[in-house]
Motif scaffolding. Structure first.
Motif, PDB file in Angstrom:
ATOM      1  N   MET A 117       0.826  -1.207   0.000  1.00 58.19           N
ATOM      2  CA  MET A 117       0.000   0.000   0.000  1.00 58.19           C
ATOM      3  C   MET A 117       0.862   1.261   0.000  1.00 58.19           C
ATOM      4  O   MET A 117       0.513   2.263  -0.607  1.00 58.19           O
ATOM      5  CB  MET A 117      -0.885  -0.013   1.265  1.00 58.19           C
ATOM      6  CG  MET A 117      -2.331   0.351   0.982  1.00 58.19           C
ATOM      7  SD  MET A 117      -2.997  -0.518  -0.451  1.00 58.19           S
ATOM      8  CE  MET A 117      -3.594   0.839  -1.402  1.00 58.19           C
ATOM      9  N   LEU A 118       2.015   1.140   0.674  1.00 61.73           N
ATOM     10  CA  LEU A 118       2.925   2.278   0.713  1.00 61.73           C
ATOM     11  C   LEU A 118       3.358   2.633  -0.710  1.00 61.73           C
ATOM     12  O   LEU A 118       3.424   3.797  -1.083  1.00 61.73           O
ATOM     13  CB  LEU A 118       4.144   1.921   1.577  1.00 61.73           C
ATOM     14  CG  LEU A 118       5.170   3.055   1.740  1.00 61.73           C
ATOM     15  CD1 LEU A 118       4.521   4.290   2.352  1.00 61.73           C
ATOM     16  CD2 LEU A 118       6.350   2.579   2.580  1.00 61.73           C
ATOM     17  N   LEU A 119       3.593   1.586  -1.514  1.00 54.96           N
ATOM     18  CA  LEU A 119       4.035   1.817  -2.884  1.00 54.96           C
ATOM     19  C   LEU A 119       2.971   2.571  -3.683  1.00 54.96           C
ATOM     20  O   LEU A 119       3.275   3.499  -4.425  1.00 54.96           O
ATOM     21  CB  LEU A 119       4.355   0.481  -3.559  1.00 54.96           C
ATOM     22  CG  LEU A 119       4.916   0.620  -4.981  1.00 54.96           C
ATOM     23  CD1 LEU A 119       6.236   1.369  -4.983  1.00 54.96           C
ATOM     24  CD2 LEU A 119       5.079  -0.744  -5.634  1.00 54.96           C
ATOM     25  N   VAL A 120       1.696   2.173  -3.478  1.00 58.69           N
ATOM     26  CA  VAL A 120       0.607   2.855  -4.181  1.00 58.69           C
ATOM     27  C   VAL A 120       0.580   4.328  -3.787  1.00 58.69           C
ATOM     28  O   VAL A 120       0.452   5.226  -4.620  1.00 58.69           O
ATOM     29  CB  VAL A 120      -0.752   2.185  -3.875  1.00 58.69           C
ATOM     30  CG1 VAL A 120      -1.883   2.967  -4.544  1.00 58.69           C
ATOM     31  CG2 VAL A 120      -0.752   0.746  -4.344  1.00 58.69           C
ATOM     32  N   GLN A 121       0.727   4.577  -2.505  1.00 60.48           N
ATOM     33  CA  GLN A 121       0.756   5.950  -2.012  1.00 60.48           C
ATOM     34  C   GLN A 121       1.890   6.740  -2.667  1.00 60.48           C
ATOM     35  O   GLN A 121       1.713   7.868  -3.117  1.00 60.48           O
ATOM     36  CB  GLN A 121       0.940   5.932  -0.480  1.00 60.48           C
ATOM     37  CG  GLN A 121       1.003   7.316   0.138  1.00 60.48           C
ATOM     38  CD  GLN A 121      -0.324   8.055   0.032  1.00 60.48           C
ATOM     39  OE1 GLN A 121      -1.349   7.566   0.500  1.00 60.48           O
ATOM     40  NE2 GLN A 121      -0.326   9.212  -0.605  1.00 60.48           N
ATOM     41  N   ILE A 122       3.048   6.104  -2.721  1.00 58.95           N
ATOM     42  CA  ILE A 122       4.214   6.759  -3.323  1.00 58.95           C
ATOM     43  C   ILE A 122       3.973   7.047  -4.800  1.00 58.95           C
ATOM     44  O   ILE A 122       4.319   8.115  -5.322  1.00 58.95           O
ATOM     45  CB  ILE A 122       5.454   5.845  -3.155  1.00 58.95           C
ATOM     46  CG1 ILE A 122       5.879   5.790  -1.686  1.00 58.95           C
ATOM     47  CG2 ILE A 122       6.619   6.314  -4.013  1.00 58.95           C
ATOM     48  CD1 ILE A 122       6.393   7.097  -1.149  1.00 58.95           C
ATOM     49  N   LEU A 123       3.340   6.081  -5.477  1.00 58.44           N
ATOM     50  CA  LEU A 123       3.038   6.273  -6.900  1.00 58.44           C
ATOM     51  C   LEU A 123       2.101   7.462  -7.099  1.00 58.44           C
ATOM     52  O   LEU A 123       2.291   8.286  -7.987  1.00 58.44           O
ATOM     53  CB  LEU A 123       2.417   5.000  -7.487  1.00 58.44           C
ATOM     54  CG  LEU A 123       3.388   3.856  -7.756  1.00 58.44           C
ATOM     55  CD1 LEU A 123       2.655   2.647  -8.328  1.00 58.44           C
ATOM     56  CD2 LEU A 123       4.487   4.294  -8.709  1.00 58.44           C
ATOM     57  N   VAL A 124       1.050   7.531  -6.239  1.00 57.88           N
ATOM     58  CA  VAL A 124       0.100   8.646  -6.342  1.00 57.88           C
ATOM     59  C   VAL A 124       0.833   9.969  -6.151  1.00 57.88           C
ATOM     60  O   VAL A 124       0.688  10.907  -6.942  1.00 57.88           O
ATOM     61  CB  VAL A 124      -1.033   8.490  -5.309  1.00 57.88           C
ATOM     62  CG1 VAL A 124      -1.844   9.783  -5.206  1.00 57.88           C
ATOM     63  CG2 VAL A 124      -1.936   7.329  -5.688  1.00 57.88           C
ATOM     64  N   ASN A 125       1.669  10.020  -5.115  1.00 59.34           N
ATOM     65  CA  ASN A 125       2.434  11.248  -4.880  1.00 59.34           C
ATOM     66  C   ASN A 125       3.311  11.591  -6.086  1.00 59.34           C
ATOM     67  O   ASN A 125       3.398  12.743  -6.500  1.00 59.34           O
ATOM     68  CB  ASN A 125       3.340  11.076  -3.650  1.00 59.34           C
ATOM     69  CG  ASN A 125       2.536  11.050  -2.366  1.00 59.34           C
ATOM     70  OD1 ASN A 125       1.330  11.294  -2.376  1.00 59.34           O
ATOM     71  ND2 ASN A 125       3.188  10.718  -1.264  1.00 59.34           N
ATOM     72  N   GLY A 126       3.960  10.554  -6.636  1.00 58.99           N
ATOM     73  CA  GLY A 126       4.862  10.761  -7.755  1.00 58.99           C
ATOM     74  C   GLY A 126       4.143  11.269  -8.984  1.00 58.99           C
ATOM     75  O   GLY A 126       4.602  12.198  -9.654  1.00 58.99           O
ATOM     76  N   VAL A 127       2.991  10.674  -9.270  1.00 59.08           N
ATOM     77  CA  VAL A 127       2.234  11.092 -10.451  1.00 59.08           C
ATOM     78  C   VAL A 127       1.768  12.538 -10.288  1.00 59.08           C
ATOM     79  O   VAL A 127       1.891  13.357 -11.208  1.00 59.08           O
ATOM     80  CB  VAL A 127       1.018  10.157 -10.675  1.00 59.08           C
ATOM     81  CG1 VAL A 127       0.066  10.761 -11.695  1.00 59.08           C
ATOM     82  CG2 VAL A 127       1.483   8.781 -11.133  1.00 59.08           C
ATOM     83  N   GLY A 184      -9.720   4.806  -0.124  1.00 61.12           N
ATOM     84  CA  GLY A 184      -9.250   3.552   0.460  1.00 61.12           C
ATOM     85  C   GLY A 184      -8.150   3.878   1.447  1.00 61.12           C
ATOM     86  O   GLY A 184      -8.301   4.762   2.298  1.00 61.12           O
ATOM     87  N   ALA A 185      -7.009   3.225   1.277  1.00 57.13           N
ATOM     88  CA  ALA A 185      -5.911   3.458   2.199  1.00 57.13           C
ATOM     89  C   ALA A 185      -4.980   4.550   1.693  1.00 57.13           C
ATOM     90  O   ALA A 185      -3.985   4.869   2.325  1.00 57.13           O
ATOM     91  CB  ALA A 185      -5.128   2.158   2.405  1.00 57.13           C
ATOM     92  N   VAL A 186      -5.293   5.100   0.524  1.00 50.23           N
ATOM     93  CA  VAL A 186      -4.398   6.091  -0.067  1.00 50.23           C
ATOM     94  C   VAL A 186      -4.859   7.508   0.273  1.00 50.23           C
ATOM     95  O   VAL A 186      -6.037   7.837   0.152  1.00 50.23           O
ATOM     96  CB  VAL A 186      -4.354   5.911  -1.601  1.00 50.23           C
ATOM     97  CG1 VAL A 186      -3.479   6.978  -2.230  1.00 50.23           C
ATOM     98  CG2 VAL A 186      -3.849   4.526  -1.953  1.00 50.23           C
ATOM     99  N   THR A 187      -3.909   8.307   0.695  1.00 47.22           N
ATOM    100  CA  THR A 187      -4.209   9.697   1.003  1.00 47.22           C
ATOM    101  C   THR A 187      -3.863  10.575  -0.203  1.00 47.22           C
ATOM    102  O   THR A 187      -2.766  10.473  -0.748  1.00 47.22           O
ATOM    103  CB  THR A 187      -3.369  10.160   2.206  1.00 47.22           C
ATOM    104  OG1 THR A 187      -3.645   9.265   3.299  1.00 47.22           O
ATOM    105  CG2 THR A 187      -3.742  11.574   2.615  1.00 47.22           C
ATOM    106  N   VAL A 188      -4.820  11.408  -0.603  1.00 43.48           N
ATOM    107  CA  VAL A 188      -4.571  12.297  -1.741  1.00 43.48           C
ATOM    108  C   VAL A 188      -4.456  13.729  -1.235  1.00 43.48           C
ATOM    109  O   VAL A 188      -5.415  14.287  -0.709  1.00 43.48           O
ATOM    110  CB  VAL A 188      -5.703  12.208  -2.782  1.00 43.48           C
ATOM    111  CG1 VAL A 188      -5.403  13.131  -3.959  1.00 43.48           C
ATOM    112  CG2 VAL A 188      -5.900  10.780  -3.251  1.00 43.48           C
ATOM    113  N   PRO A 189      -3.258  14.334  -1.344  1.00 41.89           N
ATOM    114  CA  PRO A 189      -3.100  15.713  -0.910  1.00 41.89           C
ATOM    115  C   PRO A 189      -3.787  16.670  -1.905  1.00 41.89           C
ATOM    116  O   PRO A 189      -3.530  16.593  -3.115  1.00 41.89           O
ATOM    117  CB  PRO A 189      -1.585  15.933  -0.903  1.00 41.89           C
ATOM    118  CG  PRO A 189      -1.013  14.841  -1.725  1.00 41.89           C
ATOM    119  CD  PRO A 189      -2.018  13.748  -1.866  1.00 41.89           C
TER     120      PRO A 189
END
Lengths: 284, 239
Positions: free
Chosen positions: A1-11, A131-136
């Motif tokens: 899940m951390l990876l998904v979060q990192i991907l979202v931040n990166g994109v 879900g478990a991902v936080t979107v800033p």
């Protein structure tokens, strides 16, 4: 899940990177000028919106103001100075824009001090969860505006008379001139648009990060790398290039540590130039 | 005062202090195709550059009755002197339609532009078929059509075509020559500059032969075609 979060931040950050590179790539592709002051233009846009913010103006309202001011700034510089040397050796324009970068950076240091500044509207620190991902929210807004501006630039270049003239000038200067295009005017408008995009990038950068007089030092090379990865003629590909770099940096800082982000983005550039030199350097 | 569209008299031009052209006299009248022929290095392109005011020249140069010697290339273009440059000079990565629209860049009359576009597609149906293709993907002949079409989009009062036949198959050149006749039929006179002497004279009304920077012969195309000296010089036979 951390990876998904990192991907979202990166994109999300990558979209902003793409916007930073957009102006540089446009100017490079049409005028054959690698604008070493591009990062300083981004910095100026950031400061302008910061001061308007402290005066009570929402950054999203100031964004078009910053674009307009930077457009004029870029137009005047090209029309009065850069047009004199635009047809000479690349080194001359490199020297000129390098000098401009130094002047702007240290003027900013004198006028605005070296303090870190952040444009901090209420939504800049907000976020929501999917879900478990936080979107800033700040980064999401920056991403959306970056993509929207890339689309607008694409439409301007592909669908309008001005855009046609800009592309024609980039592809065959003599023929464009033969059919009534005034290159000096087209160059000044193009450089102005490049600066306006830098102004927009600076606004958004100020929302998601801190502004100092020196941010250009890293943002110019970052824009340069993305411009090469994305190619110089398609705004949407440049934003895609920005996202590649954004994701690469996010993943790097997770697994290798933040010190290595520049190593990876420049390493990626070298790798792409080695593996697909023809595709990535298909310049005007 | 003649009523020629383009009237050149005693024109001298060159680069720096070296005159390439001396004492040129040439006219193009309404409804004419005029051929300017000569071998490589005779000064044909220099003459075009002088006429379009890219290089310095002295003498008399009148277009539509106006002394245009002091004008800039842009001003001359605005008066309707339009060039199809040597080597076509298309915008290779733009579509055929976009290339044509660049010819109309200075025009604002929507209806007139549409009419010119219809006219161009009428002359070159293949351009209509390939309108969405990039110009760089066209064959050499199609590229030349696109270049001529782009010039027509500028609503020329006089069309100057530089080395139209260069690098094209004879059958393609023949088709293009037919189109030139059709363009003249629509009221646009043509000054064509050609190395391919007999192709040019096949459709021209009159011709000028340029040698070493001077006009050495000026006559109707019929006369020039049967000129033994010209046949010998450019066909290399005595027939």
């Amino acid at each position: 899940m951390l990876l998904v979060q990192i991907l979202v931040n990166g994109v999300l950050l990558g979209g902003l990177y793409g916007l930073m590179a957009l102006g540089m790539a446009l100017v490079w592709g049409v005028l054959n000028i690698v604008n070493l002051a591009h990062g300083a233009f981004i910095m100026l846009g950031g400061y302008l919106v910061f001061f308007l913010f402290t005066a009570g103006l929402d950054p999203l309202v100031s964004l078009p103001i910053a674009m307009a001011v930077l457009f004029l700034f870029g137009y005047v510089i090209q029309r009065s100075l850069l047009n004199l040397i635009v047809r000479s050796a690349l080194l001359n324009t490199l020297l000129f824009t390098f000098g401009l970068d130094v002047v702007l950076t240290y003027l900013a240091q004198l006028l605005f001090s070296a303090d870190f500044r952040t444009i901090n509207p209420s939504y800049a620190g907000a976020n929501f969860s999917v879900g478990a991902v936080t979107v800033p929210v700040g980064r999401l807004i920056a991403f959306a505006i970056a993509v929207a501006l890339a689309l607008l630039l694409y439409l301007l270049l592909e669908r309008t008379r001005l855009g046609r003239a800009i592309r024609a000038t980039a592809q065959n200067l003599d023929a464009a001139r033969l059919y009534g295009v005034n290159p000096a005017q087209i160059y000044a408008i193009t450089f102005g648009i490049g600066a306006a995009l830098a102004g927009a990038a600076g606004t958004l950068y100020g929302i998601v990060a801190q502004i100092t007089p020196y941010i250009g030092v890293t943002l110019t090379p970052k824009s340069f790398v993305i411009a090469i990865i994305g190619g110089l003629d398609n705004p949407l590909r440049i934003v895609a290039g920005g996202i590649v770099i954004g994701v690469a940096e996010a993943v790097t800082s997770l697994y290798l540590g933040p010190t290595y982000t520049d190593v990876v983005s420049f390493g990626l550039l070298v790798l792409i130039l080695v593996l697909r030199p023809a595709q990535s350097l298909k310049i005007a | 005062m003649s009523d020629a569209l383009l009237d050149i008299r005693g024109l001298t031009a060159g680069y720096g202090d070296v005159p390439v052209l001396t004492d040129i006299a040439l006219t193009v009248g309404a409804g004419e195709i005029v051929a300017l022929v000569g071998s490589n290095g005779a000064g044909k392109t220099t003459l075009l550059r002088a006429v379009s005011r890219i290089i310095k020249a002295s003498g008399s140069l009148r277009f539509l009755g106006e002394d245009v010697l002091p004008l800039t290339p842009e001003a001359l273009f605005a008066r309707g002197l339009v060039q199809v440059p040597e080597g076509r000079q298309l915008f290779g990565r733009m579509t055929v339609a976009e290339n044509l629209m660049m010819g109309a860049y200075r025009r604002r009359d929507r209806a007139g532009i549409d009419a010119s576009l219809a006219q161009t597609f009428d002359l070159f149906p293949v351009l209509a078929e390939r309108r969405a293709q990039t110009a760089g993907s066209l064959s050499g002949g199609e590229q030349q059509m696109c270049a001529i079409g782009r010039a027509l989009m500028a609503a020329p009062k006089l069309l100057m075509i530089d080395e139209m036949s260069l690098g094209l198959a004879p059958i393609v050149v023949d088709r293009l020559l037919d189109v030139l006749v059709a363009i003249r039929g629509q009221g646009v006179p043509i000054l064509m500059v050609e190395q391919d002497v007999f192709a040019a004279l096949a459709v021209a009304d009159r011709g000028y032969v340029l040698e070493h920077g001077r006009i050495v012969k000026a006559a109707t195309a019929e006369t020039l075609k049967s000129d033994p000296a010209l046949q010998k010089a450019y066909l290399g036979s005595d027939s």
